[in-house]
Every structure is written in structure tokens, then in C-alpha cells.
Scaffold this active site. Structure first.
Site, PDB file in Angstrom:
ATOM      1  CG  ASP A  74      -2.121  -0.802   1.139  1.00 56.50           C
ATOM      2  OD1 ASP A  74      -2.208  -1.610   0.193  1.00 56.50           O
ATOM      3  OD2 ASP A  74      -3.004  -0.668   2.004  1.00 56.50           O
ATOM      4  CG  HIS A 219       2.222   0.195   4.425  1.00 55.97           C
ATOM      5  ND1 HIS A 219       1.890  -0.749   5.368  1.00 55.97           N
ATOM      6  CD2 HIS A 219       1.086   0.907   4.155  1.00 55.97           C
ATOM      7  CE1 HIS A 219       0.603  -0.604   5.686  1.00 55.97           C
ATOM      8  NE2 HIS A 219       0.100   0.379   4.964  1.00 55.97           N
TER       9      HIS A 219
END
Length: 263
Positions: A74, A219
Site C-alpha cells: 500500500d 507498505h
């Protein structure tokens, strides 16, 4: 697809209050928690549907037989993403990237192109990481439209998947996602890499939570994450897992717009 949708309760639906002094970047990744009920569809249920062929740059994987798991990232691209792509290429592992527009797609367009060219699934994490359940419908549309337009322009492929910031979603988000041809993808594994820069801890958390059909949330904007990825891949392969993109995880079924997917 109501017949495929199950209601899943996750403990603690209220999200942690983030104080103003915390970094805005940290706020990107607050985990999906809560006592609210979110209707979700499991990958195994989707695979009962006839649809997509499951083809990918790294070969066809039948997750009805293989022990599949999806690696997702993400809030990129970032300065760490090029190294991540090198690792994924070396390990022959496909991933799904849920990208942010402002300060990310706009700053690293060449990395977005590379993600698509190297066989990864490129998807939306909205334009500016606004919490979709807190904004007006027209703002939700704008957050999704701008990101889709930017990805389409760079890759020639309009996203069909999106991940709502902080995993927060509701009926309005579902309806607008359906209108825009987007499915929502949540996760089953989180290393909470927004709270640590220790690759060993990130590695440990992922392995502790991983299971068949899992969707791993990481991430590539945080410094400790990318160094943890090679060990995560090697350890999960040793356990018999096969890495796939989210669409491959669902194949031969296909994600339906407006539906929320989570193992």
C-alpha cells in the site's frame, strides 16, 4: 453476489485515535479493526465462479489446488519501490500494488509503468488517502477517479481493484465502487510496518499470521519493509506457499465491482 458474501465480525471496530503530533504518513496505515460488521467474500468462494483465466506473467497458478498467498503493498510508489521491484523480479514473485496518487504516482510515474510491465497488478489506494467513510459521495468519486485516470494513462490499464484507506468502508463506498467498476480488497495479514523499522520483526509478524489464501498487507514507503521482503518470500516458499496477485488468488472466478474481498 449475496450468496457468496459472508458477514465477518472483527474485534474492536473503533479505530485508535491518532493524535495530531503523529506523522501523517503513519496515519496512512492504521489497521482495520472494530466491532462493526463488514460483509466480505473469501477468495475460496470466488474460485467457485467461472470467469478469469488466471494468466499472469509468472505463469498460471490454480489456487484451488496450490497453497496460494497474495503479497500486497500500500501507499507507494516511493524511493524504496525500485529495490522492491528488483527483489520481486529476482524471486519471480508477483505482487499487487495499491497506489496513492498525490506525492506518489505523480512523483514516480516510471515505477508505476515498471510495476505493470513486470506483471504486477496495479490498483488504487485513492488519490490523497482521505478516509472514504468521512467524506461526501462526490469526494469519494474524485479520490477514486483521479487515481484510476493516472494509472490508466501510465499503464494503459484501468484499475479494477481498490483498497480503502485504513480499510474503512461502508454502503456508500460499496455503491460508488460498483458504479466505477472497482472491487474492494482488504487483508488478513498485517506486519504493522508503520510502527517499526525492524525487518526481523516485520518478517516474524508476517510468518505468524500467514495461512492459505492469505492477503499480506505491507507498505513499501517505510524503511524497514523492503529489507524484510526477501526473507518473507523465502520462508513462505519453504512452507509450500505460491505467491499470486489478488486476481490470480480469485481465479478462475473474478472480482465483482462493489464487493469486498478478505480471507
Amino acid at each position: 453476489m449475496p450468496s457468496l458474501t459472508t458477514k465477518t465480525k472483527r474485534p474492536g471496530a473503533r479505530f485508535r485515535t491518532v493524535t495530531p503530533v503523529l506523522s501523517a504518513v503513519v496515519a496512512l496505515a492504521l489497521p482495520l479493526t472494530g466491532c462493526t460488521t463488514v460483509p466480505t467474500t473469501a477468495p475460496s468462494a470466488v474460485r467457485a465462479q467461472p470467469a478469469a483465466d488466471g494468466q499472469g506473467r509468472f505463469g498460471t497458478v490454480d489456487c484451488r489446488k496450490a497453497k496460494c498467498i497474495a503479497l500486497t503493498f500500500d501507499a507507494g510508489p516511493s524511493e524504496h519501490s525500485a529495490r522492491l521491484l528488483d527483489i520481486l523480479k529476482e524471486k519471480q514473485v508477483p505482487a499487487t500494488f495499491f497506489l496513492l496518487g498525490k506525492r506518489h504516482i505523480a512523483k514516480y510515474p516510471e515505477l508505476v509503468k515498471r510495476m505493470a510491465d513486470e506483471g504486477h497488478e496495479v490498483a488504487s489506494h485513492t488519490w490523497d488517502h482521505k478516509i472514504l467513510t468521512r467524506i461526501k459521495p462526490e469526494q469519494i468519486r474524485e479520490e477514486l477517479r483521479k487515481t484510476n485516470d493516472a494509472i490508466d494513462k501510465l499503464t494503459g490499464h484501468r484499475p479494477t481493484l481498490m483498497r480503502p484507506p485504513q480499510g474503512r468502508t461502508n454502503d456508500t463506498v460499496h455503491r460508488i465502487s460498483r458504479e466505477m467498476g472497482l472491487s474492494e480488497v482488504l487483508w488478513s495479514v498485517t506486519a504493522k510496518d508503520y510502527r517499526t523499522s525492524d525487518p526481523k520483526l516485520i518478517h516474524k509478524r508476517v510468518l505468524q499470521q500467514s495461512s492459505r489464501d492469505g492477503i499480506i498487507l505491507l507498505h513499501d514507503i517505510y524503511p524497514g519493509t523492503v529489507p524484510a521482503v526477501p526473507g518473507i518470500i523465502d520462508a513462505l516458499k519453504e512452507r509450500g506457499y505460491v505467491f499470486v496477485t489478488v486476481p490470480q488468488l480469485l481465479a478462475p472466478g473474478k472480482a465483482e465491482p462493489g464487493t469486498v474481498y478478505r480471507p
